[in-house]
Write a protein that holds these residues in place. Structure first.
Motif, PDB file in Angstrom:
ATOM      1  N   PRO A 138      27.461  29.717  55.791  1.00  0.00           N
ATOM      2  CA  PRO A 138      28.004  28.545  56.070  1.00  0.00           C
ATOM      3  C   PRO A 138      28.114  27.892  54.651  1.00  0.00           C
ATOM      4  N   GLU A 139      27.196  27.852  53.760  1.00  0.00           N
ATOM      5  CA  GLU A 139      26.913  27.120  52.613  1.00  0.00           C
ATOM      6  C   GLU A 139      28.172  27.614  51.812  1.00  0.00           C
ATOM      7  N   ASN A 140      28.342  29.036  51.685  1.00  0.00           N
ATOM      8  CA  ASN A 140      29.536  29.481  50.745  1.00  0.00           C
ATOM      9  C   ASN A 140      30.738  29.015  51.289  1.00  0.00           C
ATOM     10  N   GLN A 141      30.807  29.183  52.576  1.00  0.00           N
ATOM     11  CA  GLN A 141      32.336  28.574  53.055  1.00  0.00           C
ATOM     12  C   GLN A 141      32.478  27.445  52.735  1.00  0.00           C
ATOM     13  N   ALA A 142      31.584  26.287  52.796  1.00  0.00           N
ATOM     14  CA  ALA A 142      31.787  24.883  52.476  1.00  0.00           C
ATOM     15  C   ALA A 142      32.143  24.929  50.793  1.00  0.00           C
ATOM     16  N   ARG A 143      31.217  25.554  49.990  1.00  0.00           N
ATOM     17  CA  ARG A 143      31.778  25.905  48.577  1.00  0.00           C
ATOM     18  C   ARG A 143      33.128  26.201  48.290  1.00  0.00           C
ATOM     19  N   PHE A 144      33.530  27.114  49.026  1.00  0.00           N
ATOM     20  CA  PHE A 144      34.699  27.723  48.956  1.00  0.00           C
ATOM     21  C   PHE A 144      35.828  26.644  49.376  1.00  0.00           C
ATOM     22  N   ASP A 145      35.644  26.134  50.419  1.00  0.00           N
ATOM     23  CA  ASP A 145      36.531  25.082  51.055  1.00  0.00           C
ATOM     24  C   ASP A 145      36.673  24.086  49.933  1.00  0.00           C
ATOM     25  N   GLU A 146      35.567  23.583  49.266  1.00  0.00           N
ATOM     26  CA  GLU A 146      35.546  22.405  48.465  1.00  0.00           C
ATOM     27  C   GLU A 146      36.426  23.193  47.304  1.00  0.00           C
ATOM     28  N   ASN A 147      36.148  23.966  46.601  1.00  0.00           N
ATOM     29  CA  ASN A 147      36.891  24.533  45.453  1.00  0.00           C
ATOM     30  C   ASN A 147      38.434  24.845  45.796  1.00  0.00           C
ATOM     31  N   VAL A 148      38.802  25.297  46.994  1.00  0.00           N
ATOM     32  CA  VAL A 148      40.005  25.483  47.150  1.00  0.00           C
ATOM     33  C   VAL A 148      40.961  24.323  47.029  1.00  0.00           C
ATOM     34  N   ALA A 149      40.422  23.198  47.390  1.00  0.00           N
ATOM     35  CA  ALA A 149      40.955  21.871  47.382  1.00  0.00           C
ATOM     36  C   ALA A 149      41.475  21.518  46.063  1.00  0.00           C
ATOM     37  N   HIS A 150      40.817  22.000  45.234  1.00  0.00           N
ATOM     38  CA  HIS A 150      41.225  21.775  43.520  1.00  0.00           C
ATOM     39  C   HIS A 150      42.803  21.994  43.354  1.00  0.00           C
ATOM     40  N   TYR A 151      43.378  23.162  44.233  1.00  0.00           N
ATOM     41  CA  TYR A 151      44.393  23.481  43.776  1.00  0.00           C
ATOM     42  C   TYR A 151      45.554  22.911  44.797  1.00  0.00           C
ATOM     43  N   PRO A 152      46.954  22.952  44.509  1.00  0.00           N
ATOM     44  CA  PRO A 152      47.883  22.457  45.520  1.00  0.00           C
ATOM     45  C   PRO A 152      47.781  23.408  46.836  1.00  0.00           C
ATOM     46  N   PRO A 153      48.178  22.900  48.073  1.00  0.00           N
ATOM     47  CA  PRO A 153      47.980  23.445  49.177  1.00  0.00           C
ATOM     48  C   PRO A 153      48.633  24.787  49.255  1.00  0.00           C
ATOM     49  N   ASP A 154      49.653  24.925  48.392  1.00  0.00           N
ATOM     50  CA  ASP A 154      50.535  26.256  48.590  1.00  0.00           C
ATOM     51  C   ASP A 154      49.814  27.313  47.494  1.00  0.00           C
ATOM     52  N   GLN A 155      49.005  26.827  47.158  1.00  0.00           N
ATOM     53  CA  GLN A 155      48.495  27.828  45.782  1.00  0.00           C
ATOM     54  C   GLN A 155      46.925  28.324  45.903  1.00  0.00           C
ATOM     55  N   ARG A 156      46.628  28.677  47.228  1.00  0.00           N
ATOM     56  CA  ARG A 156      45.271  28.975  47.379  1.00  0.00           C
ATOM     57  C   ARG A 156      44.875  30.192  46.468  1.00  0.00           C
ATOM     58  N   LYS A 157      45.598  31.013  46.001  1.00  0.00           N
ATOM     59  CA  LYS A 157      45.367  32.181  45.418  1.00  0.00           C
ATOM     60  C   LYS A 157      44.683  31.713  44.110  1.00  0.00           C
ATOM     61  N   SER A 158      44.841  30.688  43.561  1.00  0.00           N
ATOM     62  CA  SER A 158      44.092  30.267  42.454  1.00  0.00           C
ATOM     63  C   SER A 158      42.682  30.226  42.587  1.00  0.00           C
ATOM     64  N   ALA A 159      42.085  30.203  43.826  1.00  0.00           N
ATOM     65  CA  ALA A 159      40.720  30.161  43.984  1.00  0.00           C
ATOM     66  C   ALA A 159      40.182  31.567  44.140  1.00  0.00           C
ATOM     67  N   VAL A 160      40.989  32.560  43.844  1.00  0.00           N
ATOM     68  CA  VAL A 160      40.393  33.892  44.303  1.00  0.00           C
ATOM     69  C   VAL A 160      39.285  34.233  43.242  1.00  0.00           C
ATOM     70  N   LEU A 161      39.293  33.829  42.141  1.00  0.00           N
ATOM     71  CA  LEU A 161      38.026  34.199  41.285  1.00  0.00           C
ATOM     72  C   LEU A 161      36.891  33.488  41.677  1.00  0.00           C
ATOM     73  N   TYR A 162      37.086  32.283  42.149  1.00  0.00           N
ATOM     74  CA  TYR A 162      35.763  31.533  42.685  1.00  0.00           C
ATOM     75  C   TYR A 162      35.466  32.227  43.697  1.00  0.00           C
ATOM     76  N   ALA A 163      36.452  32.632  44.697  1.00  0.00           N
ATOM     77  CA  ALA A 163      35.794  33.355  46.017  1.00  0.00           C
ATOM     78  C   ALA A 163      35.349  34.474  45.746  1.00  0.00           C
ATOM     79  N   LEU A 164      35.656  35.285  44.759  1.00  0.00           N
ATOM     80  CA  LEU A 164      35.022  36.467  44.425  1.00  0.00           C
ATOM     81  C   LEU A 164      33.582  36.225  43.986  1.00  0.00           C
ATOM     82  N   TYR A 165      33.657  35.382  42.981  1.00  0.00           N
ATOM     83  CA  TYR A 165      32.060  34.900  42.573  1.00  0.00           C
ATOM     84  C   TYR A 165      31.244  34.754  43.649  1.00  0.00           C
ATOM     85  N   LEU A 166      31.660  33.721  44.683  1.00  0.00           N
ATOM     86  CA  LEU A 166      30.844  33.595  45.745  1.00  0.00           C
ATOM     87  C   LEU A 166      30.465  34.877  46.491  1.00  0.00           C
TER      88      LEU A 166
END
Lengths: 435, 202
Positions: free
Chosen positions: B32-60
């Motif tokens: 749940p903590e990592n899920q929250a971190r991911f949701d926070e990070n993915v909000a840095h990018y435009p809603p249609d550009q979730r793929k930008s968060a892929v590196l972060y998601a992989l690090y998590l």
């Protein structure tokens, strides 16, 4: 050395990275305050007038780069800060972000205002995790203090700054590859045009600027373009960070105007040669540029000065080499790097770096054949100018440059079937123990 | 057959992809903590550009499991809303993701010019000898993994070793054995860290 550091002033003080320190001791965010009273176009004009040239390697005028960013478009615009510092021999942005992060944050905000962007992404290399933690903590403080976020300083200007962590790819330092990586893909360069100023991040107009470049922006706004261009020689104005590494007594980051000569940087700033051994050559701008010889040491370390001497200032990563360095080994070491980091998109670079690396290993290990020298030259020339980005040229440079300046060493390796440095150097010096 | 008249045909020497399928691994989902971190990070990018968060998601995912399995990549793909193949494509490109288990301490020895000038090759040799492993391998106790990496951007502190996300600077070849022992007994406290970082804290 009467020059007073500006970008790196007071970085040795405790707490130099904090917001309080920045605001109280460095006139922090006054540049942003002033910028927000100006029209964006005037800001771009000021940066143009200052003659600020990109600090990432190419030395392209920053004001022009911003001017090229499309104005009449319904799409959002972006600033991407290139903090993927991975050119071998370069470590200046690291210092700035670690010790003076708010200067970069302020630079990002001003740049966003100038080109009409609302978001800046700082693309930081994955290996700089400790730097990223500082940067993110300081960005949060800037938000709380109202220097970032919505309605900055009550002017109605909104700006977000986010840090994006890379994951280990030299190629991500190329501006279009950086954009690809930011979009969550492999860091491979795009075909240009269109340039990022027209279709960059998410196909929107984007300006990609180096950390040091953006750090200069608040200073220009605060002190005026004339102040900036008066530092250093004409067309090469402003404070500059030089990274000195290799065989010197005091390697490190030194700030100086670009009128400083390479000799002063090596012998005064960096304390001279390690163990007082003779100077053999210097790589003046990160591993991707041609070498310079002892008789060229009085060259001013400016973009134009170094170019006139036959090399490039690049990212100002000076790697100093003493007489114990075997030039074939040097080329082999760097080609190992380029072979590893080639993104694989363009065939000449992907295959060529592999060939060069193998050929150099063969020559260095004493199994080189006379025709190998021509082959090295041929393969290098088949890479130069035949790739999408500058990586190809960069990869061929160590080979072409060492072959031009030290061909005798290559020939001796082939003739004698071994690395030709005196045996006692090879035994004493850690570098050669593995030969 | 040859691609160039002067190049010999030696298939063993071609620059071949070493691609192997990632291990499937056990079922994977973010805590749940990592899920929250991911949701926070993915909000840095435009809603249609979730793929930008892929590196972060992989690090998590990597921090949660130590390395990336096919299940982890599928989970990341699900989070991002792209295909698992796209995620694997990214994983295979970047050097900081592991698709095999690694030791507690991953010793990334910089081998590029400035570090090499001051003995990085010897540092790798010494570590190899001390742990009896080759670069790319993990020692039998699962404590250390040795990797040779390219320029880490700390050339003034050569030779530099990145250990997980931390740094150890100016590791001379003759200090290697002591360093390894230190890490064994004192853990992360044995690292010098980044010199800039330390002075700021002081």
């Amino acid at each position: 050395m009467a020059y007073e550091p500006i970008l790196t002033s007071q970085i040795d003080q405790p707490g130099s990275s904090t917001l309080d320190f920045y605001v109280q001791r460095r006139r922090g965010y006054e540049g942003l305050r002033k910028a927000l009273t100006l029209q964006p176009n005037d800001l771009i004009e000021q940066v143009k007038a200052s003659g600020l040239r990109g600090r990432g390697g190419a030395g392209f005028p920053t004001g022009l780069k911003w001017q090229f960013v499309l104005k009449d478009t319904p799409k959002p615009k972006y600033i991407c800060c290139n903090a993927d510092e991975s050119e071998p021999g370069t470590f200046k942005d690291h210092v700035l972000m670690e010790r003076n992060p708010h200067l970069l944050i302020e630079g990002c905000a001003i740049s966003c205002y100038a080109i009409g962007a609302k978001v800046a992404y700082i693309y930081i290399r994955g290996e700089f995790y400790h730097v990223q933690q500082i940067l993110e903590a300081e960005i949060e403080k800037a938000y709380k203090a109202g220097f970032l976020g919505k309605n900055i300083l009550g002017t109605g200007f909104d700006c977000d700054v986010f840090v994006h962590r890379g994951a280990g790819a030299y190629e991500a330092g190329e501006e279009t590859a950086l954009i690809e990586s930011l979009e969550g893909k492999r860091a491979q360069p795009r075909i240009k045009p269109p340039f990022p100023a027209v279709a960059g991040l998410y196909q929107c107009p984007t300006a990609v600027n180096n950390v040091e470049t953006l750090c200069n922006v608040p200073l220009i706004v605060l002190n005026g373009p004339e102040w900036f261009s008066a530092i250093g020689p004409e067309k090469n104005g402003g404070p500059k960070l030089f990274c000195i590494s290799g065989h010197v007594k005091k390697p490190g980051v030194y700030e100086a105007p670009m009128s400083t000569t390479l000799r002063e940087l090596v012998y005064d700033y960096a304390g001279g040669m390690l163990d007082d051994r003779p100077f053999k050559a210097i790589i003046p701008g990160g591993s991707s540029v041609p070498l310079l010889l002892p008789d060229q040491l009085d060259t001013p370390a400016s973009f134009d000065g170094v170019q006139k001497a036959g090399s490039l200032l690049g990212s100002a990563g000076l790697i100093v080499l003493n007489d114990t360095v075997c030039m074939v080994w040097l080329a082999m070491n760097l080609l190992h790097f380029y072979r590893h980091e080639s993104c694989g998109k363009c065939t000449p670079c992907r295959e060529g770096t592999n060939w060069l690396s193998q050929l150099l290993e063969r020559i260095e290990s004493g199994e080189g054949r006379p025709k190998d020298l021509d082959l090295l030259f041929g393969v290098s020339n088949n890479i130069v100018g035949k790739t999408l980005c500058a990586f190809g040229d960069a990869a061929a440079t160590p080979v072409l440059s060492t072959m031009k300046l030290f061909r005798a060493e290559y020939e001796a390796h082939v003739r004698e079937g071994r690395c030709t440095l005196p045996a006692e150097w090879r035994a004493k010096h850690p570098v050669f123990a593995g030969h | 057959m040859s691609f160039h008249p002067q190049m010999e045909y030696a298939p063993a020497k071609f620059h071949k992809s070493a691609r192997t399928l990632a291990e499937q691994g056990p079922a994977f989902a973010y805590t749940p903590e990592n899920q929250a971190r991911f949701d926070e990070n993915v909000a840095h990018y435009p809603p249609d550009q979730r793929k930008s968060a892929v590196l972060y998601a992989l690090y998590l995912a990597q921090s949660q499991q130590g390395y990336l399995t096919a299940s982890a990549m599928s989970h990341v793909a699900q989070q991002i809303g792209c295909s698992a193949a796209e995620v694997e494509d990214v994983v295979s490109y970047y050097t900081m993701f592991f698709t095999k288990p690694v030791g507690t301490y991953v010793l990334n020895v910089c081998r590029t010019l400035s570090c090499a000038l001051l003995g990085a090759e010897r540092v790798t040799e010494e570590i190899s000898a001390a742990l009896n492993i080759k670069p790319g391998e993990t020692d039998p106790t699962g404590t250390f993994t040795l990797i040779e990496v390219e320029c880490l951007g700390a050339c003034d502190r050569a030779p530099v070793v990145m250990v997980n996300d931390d740094w150890h600077e100016r590791l001379g070849p003759d200090q290697v054995r002591e360093f390894i022992e230190n890490v064994r007994t004192r853990g992360a406290a044995a690292f010098t860290g980044c010199h800039l970082h330390k002075e700021v804290k002081a």
